[in-house]
Scaffold this active site. Structure first.
Site, PDB file in Angstrom:
ATOM      1  N   GLY A 182     -11.593  -4.143   6.652  1.00 20.05           N
ATOM      2  CA  GLY A 182     -12.555  -3.063   6.860  1.00 20.05           C
ATOM      3  C   GLY A 182     -13.484  -2.910   5.665  1.00 20.05           C
ATOM      4  O   GLY A 182     -13.324  -3.593   4.637  1.00 20.05           O
ATOM      5  N   ASP A 183     -14.491  -2.067   5.823  1.00 15.70           N
ATOM      6  CA  ASP A 183     -15.458  -1.758   4.754  1.00 15.70           C
ATOM      7  C   ASP A 183     -16.253  -2.986   4.301  1.00 15.70           C
ATOM      8  O   ASP A 183     -16.639  -3.087   3.140  1.00 15.70           O
ATOM      9  CB  ASP A 183     -14.754  -1.142   3.526  1.00 15.70           C
ATOM     10  CG  ASP A 183     -13.884   0.029   3.904  1.00 15.70           C
ATOM     11  OD1 ASP A 183     -14.344   0.838   4.733  1.00 15.70           O
ATOM     12  OD2 ASP A 183     -12.763   0.134   3.384  1.00 15.70           O
ATOM     13  N   LYS A 221     -20.392  -3.594   7.643  1.00 13.02           N
ATOM     14  CA  LYS A 221     -20.839  -3.792   9.040  1.00 13.02           C
ATOM     15  C   LYS A 221     -21.997  -2.869   9.391  1.00 13.02           C
ATOM     16  O   LYS A 221     -22.874  -3.231  10.158  1.00 13.02           O
ATOM     17  CB  LYS A 221     -19.683  -3.519  10.021  1.00 13.02           C
ATOM     18  CG  LYS A 221     -18.534  -4.481   9.919  1.00 13.02           C
ATOM     19  CD  LYS A 221     -17.424  -4.124  10.882  1.00 13.02           C
ATOM     20  CE  LYS A 221     -16.684  -2.868  10.531  1.00 13.02           C
ATOM     21  NZ  LYS A 221     -15.860  -2.920   9.316  1.00 13.02           N
ATOM     22  N   ASN A 243     -11.920   7.318  11.621  1.00 16.08           N
ATOM     23  CA  ASN A 243     -11.307   6.684  10.446  1.00 16.08           C
ATOM     24  C   ASN A 243     -12.324   5.730   9.815  1.00 16.08           C
ATOM     25  O   ASN A 243     -12.222   5.364   8.653  1.00 16.08           O
ATOM     26  CB  ASN A 243     -10.012   5.941  10.804  1.00 16.08           C
ATOM     27  CG  ASN A 243     -10.128   5.056  12.033  1.00 16.08           C
ATOM     28  OD1 ASN A 243     -11.128   5.103  12.757  1.00 16.08           O
ATOM     29  ND2 ASN A 243      -9.124   4.244  12.283  1.00 16.08           N
ATOM     30  N   GLY A 297     -16.246   4.577   8.663  1.00 17.16           N
ATOM     31  CA  GLY A 297     -17.392   5.252   8.065  1.00 17.16           C
ATOM     32  C   GLY A 297     -18.438   4.220   7.706  1.00 17.16           C
ATOM     33  O   GLY A 297     -18.123   3.197   7.115  1.00 17.16           O
ATOM     34  N   HIS A 298     -19.649   4.459   8.133  1.00 19.71           N
ATOM     35  CA  HIS A 298     -20.736   3.525   7.843  1.00 19.71           C
ATOM     36  C   HIS A 298     -21.776   4.211   6.983  1.00 19.71           C
ATOM     37  O   HIS A 298     -22.186   5.329   7.287  1.00 19.71           O
ATOM     38  CB  HIS A 298     -21.433   3.075   9.141  1.00 19.71           C
ATOM     39  CG  HIS A 298     -20.584   2.173   9.957  1.00 19.71           C
ATOM     40  ND1 HIS A 298     -20.910   1.799  11.236  1.00 19.71           N
ATOM     41  CD2 HIS A 298     -19.433   1.552   9.675  1.00 19.71           C
ATOM     42  CE1 HIS A 298     -19.980   0.994  11.699  1.00 19.71           C
ATOM     43  NE2 HIS A 298     -19.081   0.832  10.772  1.00 19.71           N
ATOM     44  N   GLN A 331     -13.269  -1.001  11.334  1.00 20.32           N
ATOM     45  CA  GLN A 331     -12.191  -1.625  10.557  1.00 20.32           C
ATOM     46  C   GLN A 331     -12.380  -3.157  10.488  1.00 20.32           C
ATOM     47  O   GLN A 331     -13.499  -3.628  10.529  1.00 20.32           O
ATOM     48  CB  GLN A 331     -10.806  -1.238  11.097  1.00 20.32           C
ATOM     49  CG  GLN A 331     -10.457   0.232  10.887  1.00 20.32           C
ATOM     50  CD  GLN A 331     -10.916   1.141  12.007  1.00 20.32           C
ATOM     51  OE1 GLN A 331     -10.796   0.803  13.163  1.00 20.32           O
ATOM     52  NE2 GLN A 331     -11.435   2.292  11.671  1.00 20.32           N
ATOM     53  N   THR A 370      -4.341  -0.348  11.437  1.00 21.36           N
ATOM     54  CA  THR A 370      -4.770   0.797  12.215  1.00 21.36           C
ATOM     55  C   THR A 370      -4.139   0.668  13.610  1.00 21.36           C
ATOM     56  O   THR A 370      -3.397  -0.281  13.877  1.00 21.36           O
ATOM     57  CB  THR A 370      -6.313   0.897  12.253  1.00 21.36           C
ATOM     58  OG1 THR A 370      -6.671   2.174  12.790  1.00 21.36           O
ATOM     59  CG2 THR A 370      -6.952  -0.226  13.058  1.00 21.36           C
ATOM     60  N   THR A 413     -15.033   7.423   4.152  1.00 20.96           N
ATOM     61  CA  THR A 413     -14.373   8.480   4.925  1.00 20.96           C
ATOM     62  C   THR A 413     -13.507   9.368   4.043  1.00 20.96           C
ATOM     63  O   THR A 413     -13.528  10.580   4.152  1.00 20.96           O
ATOM     64  CB  THR A 413     -13.526   7.844   6.054  1.00 20.96           C
ATOM     65  OG1 THR A 413     -14.409   7.102   6.880  1.00 20.96           O
ATOM     66  CG2 THR A 413     -12.811   8.879   6.892  1.00 20.96           C
ATOM     67  N   GLY A 438     -13.053   8.819   0.449  1.00 21.99           N
ATOM     68  CA  GLY A 438     -13.416   8.809  -0.970  1.00 21.99           C
ATOM     69  C   GLY A 438     -12.386   8.098  -1.837  1.00 21.99           C
ATOM     70  O   GLY A 438     -12.508   8.063  -3.058  1.00 21.99           O
ATOM     71  N   ARG A 464     -10.993   1.902  -3.532  1.00 21.55           N
ATOM     72  CA  ARG A 464     -10.465   0.754  -2.784  1.00 21.55           C
ATOM     73  C   ARG A 464      -9.763  -0.212  -3.729  1.00 21.55           C
ATOM     74  O   ARG A 464     -10.178  -0.362  -4.881  1.00 21.55           O
ATOM     75  CB  ARG A 464     -11.599   0.028  -2.070  1.00 21.55           C
ATOM     76  CG  ARG A 464     -12.241   0.903  -1.009  1.00 21.55           C
ATOM     77  CD  ARG A 464     -13.414   0.222  -0.334  1.00 21.55           C
ATOM     78  NE  ARG A 464     -14.047   1.151   0.594  1.00 21.55           N
ATOM     79  CZ  ARG A 464     -15.363   1.254   0.798  1.00 21.55           C
ATOM     80  NH1 ARG A 464     -16.197   0.464   0.156  1.00 21.55           N
ATOM     81  NH2 ARG A 464     -15.830   2.125   1.658  1.00 21.55           N
ATOM     82  N   GLY A 521     -27.746  -6.689  -1.792  1.00 24.20           N
ATOM     83  CA  GLY A 521     -27.983  -5.331  -2.293  1.00 24.20           C
ATOM     84  C   GLY A 521     -27.850  -4.355  -1.146  1.00 24.20           C
ATOM     85  O   GLY A 521     -27.793  -4.767   0.022  1.00 24.20           O
TER      86      GLY A 521
END
Ligand code: IMP
Length: 438
Positions: A12-13, A16, A38, A40-41, A223, A238, A299, A301, A304, A415
């Site tokens: 995920g993350d 996307k 769950n 977040g974009h 995800q 998930t 989502t 904070g 990671r 970027g």
């Protein structure tokens, strides 16, 4: 046709949101097929930033059709807040359609999610505590409340009673929680129904109509492959299938309606929550990736976890998805490094080497990454727009990845801005590229 699926190829993350946003501009519709808030974009447009959790990123284009498919689990309060904040910023949300068959996250799902994590103690999954797992569990147990139930007071009340009853024991610590009062909950959800009614539709039929009319439909996963409940690092996953295969079931179309499958991977690896992560870095390099990559959850904070690119996992994800194109995001984060490492295989506790993703959890949990060193590059990539703008080291890194996983790189992120992308020749040959680039 065409139907183009966009999925995360890691944990995920992967970025996307930016890629969907880029391709969405030239598509007719953007459709979410699994997961819930769950996800977040973050989408950056000039000096404006948008954080979306449920509504497909295409909503920012006037008149575009955006669909929340039946495979998504919806917290109606979050959805309404998101609609209100988009409206407040002048976005036309009239094109949003919500599947009548999608399941709803209820107050007890969120309480159960948190309680489940507390109960697991040191074994906890690190969920987003948004009620995702308990909601999908109710769906499978046939105790779920669906979007269409919001439009029928009698049914809604009956279903809430039936769904809460078996959870009485687990919910005992929350007995006095006002959100669990049957009357209050029913009233609140009926109000949600009134607010959402204009958007509720038979989205499966809508999908057929759009595809039959030759429209370009982007099916957006949340995800990533390694968080897939069947094929990921279970139980640290998930509760849905973020794989391309689920795009069909989660929207009500057949596999033949899919023409391209785009997998998105960062140039390195991140993961939020607990679970195996063989190429994880616990040193200054890991910290560098986190800081330079801004690796903090959209989502929750949460910081990671970071590590080198894991090509064992990425090849696995390419196979699981029948990926036709790979997008490598955040390549700019690796600028300034003399050497870059990549994980090409895993070493088991007994010394055995794994080129393929090990199927057994016990084996996987004790593997370490076997790393290979490649040359880096010093140059900043933020202004690169063509392959020839990229330094040799960056091009060699991309070639290495594509060769290793057997999927061509179509697009590269250099970027956060939507213009900070580089198309490759393979990317230009995809179905959507001519529209994007014209
Ligand atoms: P859940 O989806 O909230 O049940 O969380 C299960 C696992 O998936 C946890 O490790 C979460 O951190 C992870 N997860 C869920 N959604 C995302 C996401 O959008 N990005 C990254 N990890 C996620």
């Amino acid at each position: 046709m065409p139907g183009i699926v966009i999925v995360g190829a890691q944990w995920g993350d992967e970025g996307k949101g930016k890629i969907t946003d880029l391709l969405a501009e030239h598509s007719d519709a953007v459709v979410r097929f699994q997961g819930g808030n769950n996800a977040g974009h973050t989408i950056v447009r000039g000096d404006q930033e948008w954080k979306l959790h449920l509504i497909p990123s295409g909503i920012l284009y006037p008149g575009k059709r955006c669909v929340i498919g039946n495979g998504v689990v919806i917290d109606p309060k979050v959805l309404i807040d998101e609609l209100d904040s988009l409206r407040a910023r002048g976005v036309d949300v009239g094109g949003l359609r919500i599947s009548a068959n999608a399941h709803l996250i209820m107050p007890y799902h969120m309480l159960l999610d948190s309680a489940g994590e507390v109960k697991l103690g040191s074994l906890q999954i690190g969920t987003t505590r948004r009620g995702i797992g308990p909601c999908y569990a109710d769906k499978a147990a046939r105790l779920g409340i669906r979007v269409q139930d919001l439009l029928d007071e009698k049914i809604l009340k009956k279903k809430i009673v039936a769904a809460m009853e078996p959870k009485r024991l687990s919910l005992r610590p929350f007995e006095k929680d006002p959100s669990l009062d049957l009357h209050t909950m029913t009233e609140e959800y009926l109000t949600f129904g009134h607010r959402l009614e204009q958007h509720i539709a038979d989205t499966s039929k809508l999908m057929w109509q759009m595809l039959d009319a030759g429209e370009t439909v982007i099916l957006e996963g949340a995800q990533g492959a390694m968080l897939d409940i069947d094929h990921g690092t279970y139980p640290f996953v998930t509760s849905s299938n973020p794989l391309a295969g689920a795009a069909c079931v989660g929207t009500g179309i057949g596999p033949k309606a899919i023409d391209e499958i785009w997998g998105i991977s960062k140039a390195y690896t991140t993961r939020v929550g607990a679970g195996p992560f063989p190429s994880e870095l616990h040193d200054a390099m890991g910290e560098r990736l986190r800081e330079r990559g801004g690796e903090f959850g959209t989502t929750t904070g949460r910081p990671r976890r970071t590590g080198w690119l894991d090509l064992v996992a990425l090849r696995y994800a390419a196979r699981l998805n029948t990926m036709t194109s790979l997008v490598v995001t955040k390549l700019d984060v690796l600028s300034g490094l003399d050497r870059i490492q990549v994980c090409l295989s895993y070493r088991g506790a007994d010394g055995a080497e794994f080129d393929d993703f090990p199927y057994h959890q016990t084996v996987l949990h004790h593997t370490t990454a076997e790393l290979t060193e490649l040359g880096g590059w010093k140059e900043d990539l933020g202004e690169c727009r063509t392959m020839s703008d990229l330094p040799d080291g960056a091009r060699e890194y991309l070639d290495f990845i594509a060769d290793h996983i057997g999927v061509p790189v179509a697009l590269i992120g250099v970027g956060p801005g939507r213009e900070q992308t580089v198309w490759t020749d393979a990317g230009r040959a995809t179905l959507i590229a001519p529209a994007v680039r014209s």
